[in-house]
Motif scaffolding. Structure first.
Motif, PDB file in Angstrom:
ATOM      1  N   GLY A 318     -71.169 -46.477  30.970  1.00  0.00           N
ATOM      2  CA  GLY A 318     -72.263 -45.768  31.618  1.00  0.00           C
ATOM      3  C   GLY A 318     -71.982 -44.312  31.914  1.00  0.00           C
ATOM      4  N   ALA A 319     -73.026 -43.627  32.409  1.00  0.00           N
ATOM      5  CA  ALA A 319     -72.988 -42.178  32.596  1.00  0.00           C
ATOM      6  C   ALA A 319     -72.073 -41.724  33.717  1.00  0.00           C
ATOM      7  N   ASN A 320     -71.679 -42.628  34.625  1.00  0.00           N
ATOM      8  CA  ASN A 320     -70.741 -42.235  35.683  1.00  0.00           C
ATOM      9  C   ASN A 320     -69.431 -41.727  35.095  1.00  0.00           C
ATOM     10  N   THR A 321     -69.159 -42.107  33.851  1.00  0.00           N
ATOM     11  CA  THR A 321     -67.959 -41.636  33.155  1.00  0.00           C
ATOM     12  C   THR A 321     -67.880 -40.119  33.155  1.00  0.00           C
ATOM     13  N   LEU A 322     -69.014 -39.449  33.013  1.00  0.00           N
ATOM     14  CA  LEU A 322     -69.032 -37.984  32.947  1.00  0.00           C
ATOM     15  C   LEU A 322     -68.502 -37.377  34.247  1.00  0.00           C
ATOM     16  N   CYS A 323     -68.941 -37.926  35.382  1.00  0.00           N
ATOM     17  CA  CYS A 323     -68.467 -37.420  36.679  1.00  0.00           C
ATOM     18  C   CYS A 323     -66.976 -37.669  36.843  1.00  0.00           C
ATOM     19  N   ILE A 324     -66.512 -38.839  36.416  1.00  0.00           N
ATOM     20  CA  ILE A 324     -65.103 -39.175  36.562  1.00  0.00           C
ATOM     21  C   ILE A 324     -64.234 -38.227  35.746  1.00  0.00           C
ATOM     22  N   VAL A 325     -64.651 -37.938  34.518  1.00  0.00           N
ATOM     23  CA  VAL A 325     -63.891 -37.029  33.657  1.00  0.00           C
ATOM     24  C   VAL A 325     -63.915 -35.612  34.221  1.00  0.00           C
ATOM     25  N   ALA A 326     -65.057 -35.182  34.725  1.00  0.00           N
ATOM     26  CA  ALA A 326     -65.142 -33.847  35.326  1.00  0.00           C
ATOM     27  C   ALA A 326     -64.195 -33.736  36.521  1.00  0.00           C
ATOM     28  N   LEU A 327     -64.151 -34.766  37.349  1.00  0.00           N
ATOM     29  CA  LEU A 327     -63.226 -34.778  38.482  1.00  0.00           C
ATOM     30  C   LEU A 327     -61.778 -34.708  38.000  1.00  0.00           C
ATOM     31  N   ALA A 328     -61.481 -35.398  36.892  1.00  0.00           N
ATOM     32  CA  ALA A 328     -60.116 -35.399  36.358  1.00  0.00           C
ATOM     33  C   ALA A 328     -59.693 -34.009  35.915  1.00  0.00           C
ATOM     34  N   ILE A 329     -60.617 -33.247  35.326  1.00  0.00           N
ATOM     35  CA  ILE A 329     -60.289 -31.883  34.889  1.00  0.00           C
ATOM     36  C   ILE A 329     -59.915 -31.028  36.097  1.00  0.00           C
ATOM     37  N   PHE A 330     -60.692 -31.140  37.159  1.00  0.00           N
ATOM     38  CA  PHE A 330     -60.377 -30.382  38.372  1.00  0.00           C
ATOM     39  C   PHE A 330     -59.057 -30.851  38.983  1.00  0.00           C
ATOM     40  N   LYS A 331     -58.806 -32.148  38.950  1.00  0.00           N
ATOM     41  CA  LYS A 331     -57.564 -32.654  39.530  1.00  0.00           C
ATOM     42  C   LYS A 331     -56.351 -32.137  38.764  1.00  0.00           C
ATOM     43  N   ASP A 361     -55.541 -38.924  25.827  1.00  0.00           N
ATOM     44  CA  ASP A 361     -54.880 -39.923  26.670  1.00  0.00           C
ATOM     45  C   ASP A 361     -54.497 -39.330  28.020  1.00  0.00           C
ATOM     46  N   GLU A 362     -54.028 -38.101  28.011  1.00  0.00           N
ATOM     47  CA  GLU A 362     -53.652 -37.449  29.270  1.00  0.00           C
ATOM     48  C   GLU A 362     -54.858 -37.312  30.190  1.00  0.00           C
ATOM     49  N   LEU A 363     -55.976 -36.840  29.649  1.00  0.00           N
ATOM     50  CA  LEU A 363     -57.178 -36.650  30.454  1.00  0.00           C
ATOM     51  C   LEU A 363     -57.709 -37.980  30.983  1.00  0.00           C
ATOM     52  N   LEU A 364     -57.793 -38.990  30.119  1.00  0.00           N
ATOM     53  CA  LEU A 364     -58.373 -40.265  30.537  1.00  0.00           C
ATOM     54  C   LEU A 364     -57.444 -41.041  31.465  1.00  0.00           C
ATOM     55  N   THR A 365     -56.141 -40.833  31.345  1.00  0.00           N
ATOM     56  CA  THR A 365     -55.214 -41.462  32.281  1.00  0.00           C
ATOM     57  C   THR A 365     -55.444 -40.925  33.690  1.00  0.00           C
TER      58      THR A 365
END
Length: 420
Positions: A318-331, A361-365
């Motif tokens: 689902g689309a919540n994936t986009l928010c999670i990935v965006a948060l990961a970039i900032f983290k 893999d780094e980003l999604l981890t």
């Protein structure tokens, strides 16, 4: 008496004092080494990625890209082993291929189905082999089911019916075609642009309420590269806009996009209060970058295989994936961002972070192991709250615009409010 630097002193004699000249030599040598290291980093290597994008990257990035290619091959072997074990197309079963959260329907599913669904989720997070992406995406997203509700010739009939018709949407599409991945050998060819135009125009007539919105061109282009056929790309675009993403993300007033931006900002402040406070202090609004990330689904920001890995998960979860990935970039860049002094620095840090994110893999981890997100229920509740506020804000802006037009006699109007 002359004695080479760093030579041992005779017994009973004190070591010589390091002279200023010697320090100067050492500093000069250090500068030469640093310059040499920078020069090596600045050497560009030409590579072609999995989706035929021609890239000029550093040697370090080239090594990463090659490592990713090897992992893609390895993951392919894992998928084929699953095929051999569970049967060809095991992931095509409707009960297994679903965005719905398995934990919410445990009572109605068999143990083997639940196990299959969890296996698929784990496999997809590790990456779908490019050769299998068309079939897996069609299955898990619901595109196959959507396509099955209409005649097989639906897409061909639609493209023929709208051929030659002109609307504001078709004029904007024509304007954007040449700006869509202009360096890609196929997208920028006559055949590629024609296919992209047919796809976008067909969808603009399928849903005239959405029509066309900038950002859709990059999404549609990537779908064409992955799906291989226009028809499959069309149904993936349809299920994406109609089922996967939040409603009205591409509407004329970008209503859905504004809602998602507000939801993301709420999550961002809760997850990174220190960083959020710093960015507020230097007057940086996260929507300056996240608007494009969400409208283009990262296709314009991340390298192609990294984008596809994000989409692998998005189509299944689902689309919540986009928010999670965006948060990961900032983290991943949190400490570096906290040291920034102005908006331009923040933009550069985030641009470099996405532009060089060749290791999916780094980003999604980070996204799924280190970013602890709110539950789907909590996000849905927050989304409903933001819907009401966005609708009220849009209505206020329309009223102000109408009032301004009446006062000034102007006939102009503003289509959308700013993203922030």
């Amino acid at each position: 008496m002359y004695r080479p630097l760093n030579s041992e002193s005779p017994p009973g004699e004190s070591p010589p004092k390091t002279t200023a000249a010697a320090w100067g030599v050492e500093r000069a040598e250090a500068r030469r080494n640093a310059a040499s290291n920078r020069a090596r980093r600045n050497i560009k290597v030409k590579v072609v990625d999995l989706y035929n994008f021609n890239l000029e990257v550093s040697r370090e990035d080239a090594v990463t890209i090659n490592q990713v290619l090897e992992r893609v091959k390895e993951q392919g072997r894992v998928w084929w082993a699953m095929e051999a074990k569970n049967g060809a197309g095991w992931y095509l079963q409707p009960e297994i291929s679903s965005q719905a959260d398995t934990t919410n329907r445990v009572s109605s599913l068999s143990l083997s189905t639940i196990t299959g669904s969890m296996q698929l989720k784990k496999l997809i997070r590790k990456g779908i082999p490019p050769s299998l992406r068309p079939r897996v995406w069609m299955a898990v997203s619901g595109a196959t089911k959507k396509q099955s509700t209409v005649p097989e010739s639906y897409y061909q009939d639609l493209t023929q019916a709208v051929n030659g018709r002109e609307t504001p949407a078709t004029r904007q599409i024509d304007h954007d075609l040449g700006r869509t991945f202009p360096m890609h050998p196929w997208i920028d060819s006559a055949d590629g642009r024609a296919a992209l135009r047919r796809l976008l125009v067909a969808y603009s007539f399928r849903d005239s309420r959405v029509g066309y919105c900038q950002g859709m061109n990059f999404v549609a282009a990537m779908l064409l590269l992955v799906m291989k056929t226009e028809q499959d790309a069309f149904w993936m675009l349809a299920v994406l806009l109609e089922n996967v993403l939040f409603n009205d993300c591409y509407a004329e007033n970008l209503y859905g996009c504004h809602v998602e931006q507000r939801v993301f900002k709420d999550m961002f402040k809760k997850k990174f209060p220190r960083l959020a406070a710093h960015l507020d202090k230097i007057e940086f609004d996260v929507s300056l970058v996240t608007t494009e990330w969400f409208l283009c689904l990262f296709a314009k920001s991340l390298p192609s295989e990294t984008t596809m890995r994000v989409w692998d998960v998005m189509f299944n979860e689902g689309a919540n994936t986009l928010c999670i990935v965006a948060l990961a970039i900032f983290k991943m860049k949190e400490e570096e961002l906290i040291r920034t002094k102005h908006v331009g620095e923040v933009m550069k840090v985030l641009h470099d972070a996405t532009d060089h994110a060749y290791n999916p893999d780094e980003l999604l981890t980070v996204a799924f192991d280190k970013v602890k997100v709110m539950s789907s229920q909590t996000i849905s509740k927050q989304r409903k709250k933001e819907q009401l506020e966005v609708m009220a804000e849009l209505e206020r802006r329309v009223q102000r615009l109408n009032s301004g037009d009446q006062d000034s006699g102007s006939s102009g109007s503003q289509k959308v409010m700013s993203a922030h």
